[in-house]
Design a protein around this motif. Structure first.
Motif, PDB file in Angstrom:
ATOM      1  N   THR A   1     -19.682  30.215 -50.514  1.00 25.30           N
ATOM      2  CA  THR A   1     -20.111  30.923 -51.717  1.00 25.30           C
ATOM      3  C   THR A   1     -18.898  31.377 -52.519  1.00 25.30           C
ATOM      4  OG1 THR A   1     -20.107  33.211 -50.863  1.00 25.30           O
ATOM      5  CG2 THR A   1     -22.007  31.812 -50.316  1.00 25.30           C
ATOM      6  N   SER A   2     -19.142  31.824 -53.738  1.00 27.23           N
ATOM      7  CA  SER A   2     -18.048  32.282 -54.595  1.00 27.23           C
ATOM      8  C   SER A   2     -17.452  33.596 -54.097  1.00 27.23           C
ATOM      9  CB  SER A   2     -18.558  32.462 -56.031  1.00 27.23           C
ATOM     10  OG  SER A   2     -19.610  33.421 -56.082  1.00 27.23           O
ATOM     11  N   ARG A   3     -18.141  34.285 -53.194  1.00 23.13           N
ATOM     12  CA  ARG A   3     -17.655  35.566 -52.680  1.00 23.13           C
ATOM     13  C   ARG A   3     -16.869  35.437 -51.380  1.00 23.13           C
ATOM     14  NH1 ARG A   3     -22.287  39.523 -51.781  1.00 23.13           N
ATOM     15  NH2 ARG A   3     -23.229  37.700 -50.779  1.00 23.13           N
ATOM     16  N   ALA A   4     -16.747  34.224 -50.875  1.00 25.05           N
ATOM     17  CA  ALA A   4     -16.153  34.034 -49.547  1.00 25.05           C
ATOM     18  C   ALA A   4     -14.766  34.656 -49.423  1.00 25.05           C
ATOM     19  CB  ALA A   4     -16.104  32.542 -49.211  1.00 25.05           C
ATOM     20  N   PHE A   5     -13.932  34.475 -50.428  1.00 24.37           N
ATOM     21  CA  PHE A   5     -12.537  34.893 -50.315  1.00 24.37           C
ATOM     22  C   PHE A   5     -12.188  36.084 -51.197  1.00 24.37           C
ATOM     23  CE2 PHE A   5     -12.521  30.095 -49.939  1.00 24.37           C
ATOM     24  CZ  PHE A   5     -12.613  30.105 -48.551  1.00 24.37           C
ATOM     25  N   GLN A   6     -13.188  36.706 -51.806  1.00 27.28           N
ATOM     26  CA  GLN A   6     -12.917  37.835 -52.692  1.00 27.28           C
ATOM     27  C   GLN A   6     -12.329  39.008 -51.917  1.00 27.28           C
ATOM     28  OE1 GLN A   6     -16.507  38.854 -54.799  1.00 27.28           O
ATOM     29  NE2 GLN A   6     -16.395  37.097 -56.174  1.00 27.28           N
ATOM     30  N   GLY A   7     -11.202  39.506 -52.418  1.00 27.93           N
ATOM     31  CA  GLY A   7     -10.588  40.668 -51.799  1.00 27.93           C
ATOM     32  C   GLY A   7      -9.986  40.415 -50.433  1.00 27.93           C
ATOM     33  N   VAL A   8      -9.646  39.161 -50.132  1.00 28.89           N
ATOM     34  CA  VAL A   8      -9.082  38.824 -48.826  1.00 28.89           C
ATOM     35  C   VAL A   8      -7.598  38.464 -48.972  1.00 28.89           C
ATOM     36  CG1 VAL A   8      -9.196  37.330 -46.797  1.00 28.89           C
ATOM     37  CG2 VAL A   8     -11.304  37.962 -48.002  1.00 28.89           C
ATOM     38  N   TYR A   9      -6.746  39.167 -48.250  1.00 27.58           N
ATOM     39  CA  TYR A   9      -5.342  38.788 -48.121  1.00 27.58           C
ATOM     40  C   TYR A   9      -5.210  37.961 -46.841  1.00 27.58           C
ATOM     41  CZ  TYR A   9      -3.819  42.243 -51.627  1.00 27.58           C
ATOM     42  OH  TYR A   9      -3.617  42.965 -52.782  1.00 27.58           O
ATOM     43  N   PHE A  10      -4.948  36.665 -46.996  1.00 31.65           N
ATOM     44  CA  PHE A  10      -4.823  35.809 -45.830  1.00 31.65           C
ATOM     45  C   PHE A  10      -3.433  35.924 -45.206  1.00 31.65           C
ATOM     46  CE2 PHE A  10      -8.642  33.737 -47.439  1.00 31.65           C
ATOM     47  CZ  PHE A  10      -9.319  33.465 -46.248  1.00 31.65           C
ATOM     48  N   ALA A  11      -3.410  35.919 -43.892  1.00 35.75           N
ATOM     49  CA  ALA A  11      -2.176  36.130 -43.152  1.00 35.75           C
ATOM     50  C   ALA A  11      -1.197  34.980 -43.335  1.00 35.75           C
ATOM     51  CB  ALA A  11      -2.469  36.308 -41.663  1.00 35.75           C
ATOM     52  N   VAL A  12       0.073  35.346 -43.334  1.00 32.87           N
ATOM     53  CA  VAL A  12       1.178  34.399 -43.301  1.00 32.87           C
ATOM     54  C   VAL A  12       2.241  35.014 -42.399  1.00 32.87           C
ATOM     55  CG1 VAL A  12       2.306  35.403 -45.329  1.00 32.87           C
ATOM     56  CG2 VAL A  12       2.795  33.033 -44.699  1.00 32.87           C
ATOM     57  N   ARG A  13       2.986  34.196 -41.715  1.00 27.02           N
ATOM     58  CA  ARG A  13       4.062  34.729 -40.885  1.00 27.02           C
ATOM     59  C   ARG A  13       5.082  35.421 -41.798  1.00 27.02           C
ATOM     60  NH1 ARG A  13       6.569  33.167 -35.719  1.00 27.02           N
ATOM     61  NH2 ARG A  13       8.759  33.791 -35.731  1.00 27.02           N
ATOM     62  N   PRO A  14       5.266  36.736 -41.634  1.00 27.67           N
ATOM     63  CA  PRO A  14       6.171  37.445 -42.546  1.00 27.67           C
ATOM     64  C   PRO A  14       7.625  37.028 -42.355  1.00 27.67           C
ATOM     65  CG  PRO A  14       4.718  38.969 -41.358  1.00 27.67           C
ATOM     66  CD  PRO A  14       4.629  37.647 -40.674  1.00 27.67           C
ATOM     67  N   GLU A  15       8.374  37.187 -43.410  1.00 27.55           N
ATOM     68  CA  GLU A  15       9.822  37.072 -43.236  1.00 27.55           C
ATOM     69  C   GLU A  15      10.244  38.200 -42.289  1.00 27.55           C
ATOM     70  OE1 GLU A  15      12.216  36.705 -46.698  1.00 27.55           O
ATOM     71  OE2 GLU A  15      10.728  35.498 -47.778  1.00 27.55           O
ATOM     72  N   GLU A  16      11.240  37.925 -41.480  1.00 27.56           N
ATOM     73  CA  GLU A  16      11.703  38.873 -40.459  1.00 27.56           C
ATOM     74  C   GLU A  16      10.545  39.289 -39.548  1.00 27.56           C
ATOM     75  OE1 GLU A  16      13.562  41.902 -43.009  1.00 27.56           O
ATOM     76  OE2 GLU A  16      15.491  41.016 -42.454  1.00 27.56           O
ATOM     77  N   TYR A  17       9.791  38.294 -39.115  1.00 32.89           N
ATOM     78  CA  TYR A  17       8.651  38.544 -38.226  1.00 32.89           C
ATOM     79  C   TYR A  17       9.068  39.264 -36.952  1.00 32.89           C
ATOM     80  CZ  TYR A  17       4.638  37.482 -35.191  1.00 32.89           C
ATOM     81  OH  TYR A  17       3.572  37.571 -34.325  1.00 32.89           O
TER      82      TYR A  17
END
Length: 399
Positions: free
Chosen positions: A371-387
């Motif tokens: 749906t169009s609401r699936a990803f609304q307001g979602v910050y998807f994870a990424v390996r941070p710099e200096e993990y």
């Protein structure tokens, strides 16, 4: 070998309180032991960078896919490649072998305990299911190959938001094919507590259950951002924090003097906690909520957004011995049939919305998948710099 209990299998088999461990892998499988534990990984290399930093030549995408080499070496998170060893009805590896002629050599690894599967020599495997943390390291170390997505028939069926996540891309190049995804929600027992907002996860008297993962610090960063404090007002991405912001996020986890914080690894622990009334709030997923509601438990979810989420993906080794079979595996795992099965088995949203049928339909509804609401307001994870700094802070929290 004892395998982790699958939440979907537990619910289907014996209800809310089940926690029996399933059986081990079959003759074609083994348990992978790729690296050091999260606590020991503080010397690991940093996170997401602009390009792979391996000392060797930069990998290049394959130009074409042949008939197949007859075998493929798969390194998988437990539950992501099933052959019927846990539940005879849950299997798709055998179907792949029959359709492609590529015999699967399967190894499992636990990304919650093994942070460095990149320590596998790239020539020792073809494909790996990677979390954002693991995938980021593989890309940074030049151990994942960029993909020729034109060779993947089902690639365009995956929503663009998932295909372009920083956890699977570097610049113009694609390194991973999203497989399943989820969001982190805050659940609460409505019979015990009426939380004011996401900050209640850190201020409530508890017991509170938190996911045992360094990237959980990003959830605390979202609270800081919402509060608009001096340290939080400049947070734009909860996975991209300054040292001061990271310290402030870590402090939220240790602000409870009574120490009534419990850290979970197996999803079943969350279900058990709410089912027995021993937990007031928890960091969990929409599928947890669905399971508990079906068990007639008075558990609700905060509707506050934004939230954090993650997408796990398949990646191809930079030195894959069997690249044609590897690409056939990527195509197969993107199919609606496999996507439906893995979603129903793991309680996670399928990357391909065409998998939202049958047993996966209810799970897709939990995540609004397709749906169009699936990803609304979602910050998807990424390996941070200096993990490594995230891991170091987290090791102090859980210790």
């Amino acid at each position: 070998m004892v395998r982790r209990t699958h939440l979907a299998a537990t619910v289907a088999a014996v209800g809310l309180l089940a926690a029996a461990c399933a059986g081990g892998p079959g003759p074609a499988t083994e348990v992978a032991t790729p690296g050091t534990s999260a606590a020991a990984a503080t010397t690991a290399s940093g996170g997401a960078g602009p390009s792979p930093s391996s000392g060797g030549p930069t990998p290049t995408p394959v130009a074409s896919v042949g008939p197949g080499e007859g075998t493929v070496s798969v390194v998988a998170i437990d539950g992501y490649a099933e052959w019927g060893g846990v539940d005879p009805k849950v299997k798709w590896v055998g179907t792949f072998e029959k359709e492609t002629g590529c015999k699967v050599s399967l190894r499992y690894y636990d990304p919650r305990q093994e942070e460095k599967p990149g320590d596998f020599p790239p020539s020792s495997f073809d494909v790996i299911s990677a979390t954002p943390e693991v995938g980021g390291r593989l890309m940074d170390d030049g151990k994942a190959a960029p993909l020729n997505t034109a060779l993947l028939d089902g690639y365009d069926k995956i929503p663009k938001r998932l295909r372009t996540l920083p956890s699977v891309t570097r610049g113009e190049r694609v390194y991973g094919v999203p497989y399943v995804w989820a969001t982190n929600e805050i659940l609460y027992d409505a019979g015990q507590v009426s939380p004011d907002g996401p900050e209640s996860l850190f201020t409530d008297k508890g017991p509170v259950m938190l996911r045992d993962r360094p990237l959980s610090l990003a959830d605390a960063a979202l609270v800081l951002k919402a509060q608009g404090t001096d340290v939080g007002e400049d947070i734009k991405d909860p996975f991209d924090l300054t040292d001061a912001q990271l310290d402030a996020a870590a402090k939220l986890f240790t602000s409870d003097e009574d120490g009534r914080r419990v850290f979970w690894r197996d999803p079943v622990e969350v279900v058990q906690g709410f089912a027995t009334g021993s937990v007031r709030l928890a960091q969990a997923t929409p599928y947890h909520l669905d399971v508990l509601r079906r068990g007639h438990k008075p558990v609700r979810a905060l509707t506050d957004r934004p939230v954090t989420g993650w997408a796990d993906a398949w990646m191809v080794s930079a030195q894959a011995p069997h690249p044609s079979c590897a690409y056939k595996w990527l195509d197969f795992t993107m199919s609606a049939d496999v996507q439906r099965k893995v979603s129903a088995w793991m309680g996670l949203a399928p990357a391909n919305p065409e998998g939202c049928t049958g047993a996966a339909r209810r799970i897709c509804a939990d995540y609004r998948a397709g749906t169009s609401r699936a990803f609304q307001g979602v910050y998807f994870a990424v390996r941070p710099e200096e993990y490594d700094k995230w891991v170091e802070r987290w090791s102090r929290i859980v210790s």
